[in-house]
Design an enzyme around this catalytic site. Sequence first.
Site, PDB file in Angstrom:
ATOM      1  CE  LYS A  15       6.361  -9.307  -5.779  1.00  0.00           C
ATOM      2  NZ  LYS A  15       6.470  -7.836  -5.987  1.00  0.00           N
ATOM      3  CE1 TYR A  55       3.682  -7.510 -11.163  1.00  0.00           C
ATOM      4  CE2 TYR A  55       5.336  -9.051 -11.964  1.00  0.00           C
ATOM      5  CZ  TYR A  55       4.757  -8.345 -10.925  1.00  0.00           C
ATOM      6  OH  TYR A  55       5.245  -8.488  -9.651  1.00  0.00           O
ATOM      7  NE  ARG A 120      -3.059  -4.273  -3.200  1.00  0.00           N
ATOM      8  CZ  ARG A 120      -2.291  -4.109  -4.280  1.00  0.00           C
ATOM      9  NH1 ARG A 120      -1.653  -5.138  -4.819  1.00  0.00           N
ATOM     10  NH2 ARG A 120      -2.119  -2.928  -4.819  1.00  0.00           N
ATOM     11  CB  THR A 126       3.937  -0.689  -4.376  1.00  0.00           C
ATOM     12  OG1 THR A 126       2.558  -0.896  -4.697  1.00  0.00           O
ATOM     13  CG2 THR A 126       4.798  -1.441  -5.355  1.00  0.00           C
ATOM     14  CG  ASN A 157       7.294  -5.309  -3.449  1.00  0.00           C
ATOM     15  OD1 ASN A 157       7.412  -6.459  -3.852  1.00  0.00           O
ATOM     16  ND2 ASN A 157       6.608  -4.397  -4.100  1.00  0.00           N
ATOM     17  CG  HIS A 160       1.540 -10.308  -6.774  1.00  0.00           C
ATOM     18  ND1 HIS A 160       1.308  -9.104  -7.398  1.00  0.00           N
ATOM     19  CD2 HIS A 160       0.437 -11.065  -6.990  1.00  0.00           C
ATOM     20  CE1 HIS A 160       0.129  -9.141  -7.979  1.00  0.00           C
ATOM     21  NE2 HIS A 160      -0.435 -10.321  -7.745  1.00  0.00           N
ATOM     22  CD  GLU A 171      -2.835 -11.056  -9.939  1.00  0.00           C
ATOM     23  OE1 GLU A 171      -2.373  -9.970 -10.296  1.00  0.00           O
ATOM     24  OE2 GLU A 171      -2.973 -11.365  -8.738  1.00  0.00           O
TER      25      GLU A 171
END
Length: 202
Positions: A15, A55, A120, A126, A157, A160, A171
């Site tokens: 990001k 999203y 992840r 998150t 954060n 993504h 995505e």
Amino acid sequence: MSYTGKKEKSLVIIKPDGIQRSLIGEVIKRFESIGLKLIALKMIVPTPEQVEQHYTLDSNWRKVTGEKTIKGYKDKGLTPPTENPFEITDKLLINLKKYLSCGPVVAMVWEGAHAVKIIRKLVGGTEPLTSDVGSIRGDYVLDSYEMSDVDDRAIRNLIHASGSVPEAEMEIKHWFAPEELISYRLVQEEILYDVNLDGILE
Ligand code: GDP
Ligand code: MG
């Protein structure tokens, strides 16, 4: 017979805050080091529309994320701003659009066994305040929902990462054209995935 999930794919976006914090190399290094293969990469400035579509690719996202956020407030003994999950996510989306379209991001597709879960795990939870030490969010950023709510902005954060294989499939299609994904051989895969390790000795 051979394990068939070795080409699982996940979408990762560094990001705008990750770019500004000079963490592109660090993020890529962690995914490279674990043995995943980078099969697509580009730097872009997303439009607010692209962010909203990202999203809401999953038609349940508004409801699920709204409910999760309301539960988060209650678990901390706080009163949520509204009991309506859709109003919560409308507000989240406004801030996410501002956040993700404010500058360049790096979008990538990583491939390998368990790519979604492995990424992840490396990225962490998150909210950076509670992300595990050792994860990217836990090690490189200090934001919290408390701070971002008071300042009325999205939580920063850094990254993504797709949350599930079906989410990753949607995505990847959203951010990349099929011809941007490169199919190639990576020599280390012969060690990571070879069943017998019988090709080493001469
Ligand atoms: P991720 O997959 O770990 O990024 O998390 P989600 O898919 O659940 O949420 C997407 C984005 O919505 C997050 O990056 C946050 O910006 C925002 N978000 C999710 N849950 C919350 C929450 O409880 N509070 C606030 N303020 N934002 C949230
Ligand atoms: Mg998510």
